[in-house]
Write a protein that holds these residues in place. Structure first.
Motif, mmCIF file in Angstrom:
data_model
loop_
_atom_site.group_PDB
_atom_site.id
_atom_site.type_symbol
_atom_site.label_atom_id
_atom_site.label_comp_id
_atom_site.label_asym_id
_atom_site.label_seq_id
_atom_site.Cartn_x
_atom_site.Cartn_y
_atom_site.Cartn_z
ATOM 1 N N TYR A 182 4.347 1.836 2.244
ATOM 2 C CA TYR A 182 5.201 2.949 1.735
ATOM 3 C C TYR A 182 4.521 4.157 2.159
ATOM 4 N N VAL A 183 5.125 5.028 3.126
ATOM 5 C CA VAL A 183 4.597 6.123 3.510
ATOM 6 C C VAL A 183 5.259 7.403 3.242
ATOM 7 N N PHE A 184 4.830 8.293 2.347
ATOM 8 C CA PHE A 184 5.281 9.706 2.071
ATOM 9 C C PHE A 184 5.086 10.528 3.350
ATOM 10 N N LEU A 208 -8.512 16.130 -2.596
ATOM 11 C CA LEU A 208 -7.221 15.450 -2.338
ATOM 12 C C LEU A 208 -6.999 14.213 -3.009
ATOM 13 N N SER A 209 -7.936 13.188 -2.501
ATOM 14 C CA SER A 209 -7.839 11.908 -2.828
ATOM 15 C C SER A 209 -7.665 11.596 -4.309
ATOM 16 N N GLN A 223 -3.603 17.126 13.261
ATOM 17 C CA GLN A 223 -3.010 15.781 12.596
ATOM 18 C C GLN A 223 -3.215 16.088 11.289
ATOM 19 N N PRO A 224 -2.029 15.966 10.494
ATOM 20 C CA PRO A 224 -2.017 16.324 8.998
ATOM 21 C C PRO A 224 -3.001 15.114 8.291
ATOM 22 N N ASN A 225 -3.538 15.716 7.190
ATOM 23 C CA ASN A 225 -4.299 14.830 6.271
ATOM 24 C C ASN A 225 -3.532 13.686 5.699
ATOM 25 N N TRP A 226 -4.226 12.591 5.613
ATOM 26 C CA TRP A 226 -3.540 11.155 5.076
ATOM 27 C C TRP A 226 -4.446 10.934 3.882
ATOM 28 N N MET A 264 0.710 -1.283 0.080
ATOM 29 C CA MET A 264 0.099 -0.009 0.071
ATOM 30 C C MET A 264 0.909 1.384 0.207
ATOM 31 N N VAL A 265 0.745 2.281 -0.859
ATOM 32 C CA VAL A 265 1.325 3.281 -1.016
ATOM 33 C C VAL A 265 0.371 4.540 -0.706
ATOM 34 N N SER A 266 0.798 5.300 0.379
ATOM 35 C CA SER A 266 0.142 6.423 0.971
ATOM 36 C C SER A 266 0.988 7.395 1.624
ATOM 37 N N GLY A 267 0.241 8.535 2.126
ATOM 38 C CA GLY A 267 1.348 9.442 2.577
ATOM 39 C C GLY A 267 0.434 10.517 3.348
#
Length: 298
Positions: free
Chosen positions: A249-251, A176-177, A106-109, A87-90
């Motif tokens: 994998y978290v940016f 954003l999504s 808390q920042p947007n994910w 899973m690729v996210s950030g």
């Protein structure tokens, strides 16, 4: 810094134990086809000695000559055989240069996609034909492997380009999504250390073989407005992200980009990110098929 990477050479899986340097021999160690590097990394933790012992236990060593480097294909670090197991996210707007009076606690994910959206240097980065305006985002990428008990365990970090349809986000921040559903680039090297406090580098965007835009960037944990530990604890408090075997994998966010500098990317532009402080370069071409408008017959 302790680094390792996976690649295929002449169709067979191999690993390397150091970041390759230009002009230096590429030394590889064959991997058995059934080797699951996720489990290898979990068992070794970030103990380089244990990891090296496990990765070289099968014996054998290959030195790839310069004229055969074209047969080497690098892979994203710890990428599973099935793209659905990654899973690729950030997070967005995490850096001090982007926060304001209305900054959230808390920042947007965002979810970028599964493993097949993650490319390595040299690959094209695909974006939807409906994209409005693109920007590169030079970032640190944290790599986690979820163990059998459902606990995401940090294995190391690498560097990436979170290509984003910033135009769509600027038009409607609720989108954003959608804006994040572009390919991303990632360096093949997994650094077995804590995320770096300071990373500096340079972006070059080329068009038709010539320079289009250049600019510098600064990132790293010292550039974050938020505490990294709190960000990750909140993210992994959700059980749906803790499926055993899942690689994350978290940016963790970016500095300003070419878009903020007034540049507008187009199809076939080449984006090169030089993380000069760490000797890592990502270079990828943009593949942005634009909609074809049919002629109207009179």
């Amino acid at each position: 810094m302790s680094v390792f990477f996976e690649c295929t050479y002449r169709g067979r899986r191999h690993v390397g134990l150091d970041k390759p340097e230009p002009g230096a021999p590429l030394v590889l160690y064959p991997l058995a086809e059934e080797t699951d590097l996720r489990r290898t990394a979990l068992a070794a933790g970030r103990d380089r000695a244990a990891l090296v012992a496990e990765l070289t236990s099968g014996g054998g060593r290959v030195t790839v000559p310069d004229f055969e480097t074209g047969f080497v294909r690098f892979r994203p670090p710890l990428m599973p055989a099935s793209a659905g197991d990654a899973m690729v996210s950030g997070f967005m707007q995490t850096h001090n240069v982007k926060v304001g009076a209305d900054t959230q606690s808390q920042p947007n994910w965002f979810l970028k996609g599964m493993g097949d959206c993650l490319k390595v240097p040299g690959d094209d980065l695909a974006v939807p034909s409906s994209a409005v305006a693109l920007c590169e985002e030079a970032e640190i990428v944290l790599v986690y492997v979820t163990d059998d008990a459902g606990e995401p365990r940090y294995t190391g970090y690498t560097f990436g380009n979170d290509l984003t349809d910033i135009g769509r986000f600027k038009r409607h921040q609720g989108h954003l999504s959608y804006a994040k559903l572009c390919d991303a680039a990632v360096a093949p090297w997994l650094f077995l250390d804590e995320p770096p406090q300071r990373v500096t580098g340079r972006v070059t965007v080329e068009r038709d073989g010539g320079p289009g835009w250049q600019g510098g960037f600064t990132t790293g944990t010292k550039a974050l407005h938020y505490g990294l530990g709190g960000m990750m604890s909140e993210l992994f408090s959700y059980g749906t992200l803790r499926r055993p075997g899942l690689v994350h994998y978290v940016f963790i966010g970016a500095d300003r980009s070419s878009f903020h500098g007034g540049y507008r990317m187009t199809d076939q532009d080449r984006v090169t990110l030089e993380f000069t402080s760490h000797g890592v370069t990502l270079s990828n071409r943009i593949h942005w098929p634009r909609p074809v408008t049919a002629a109207v017959e009179g």
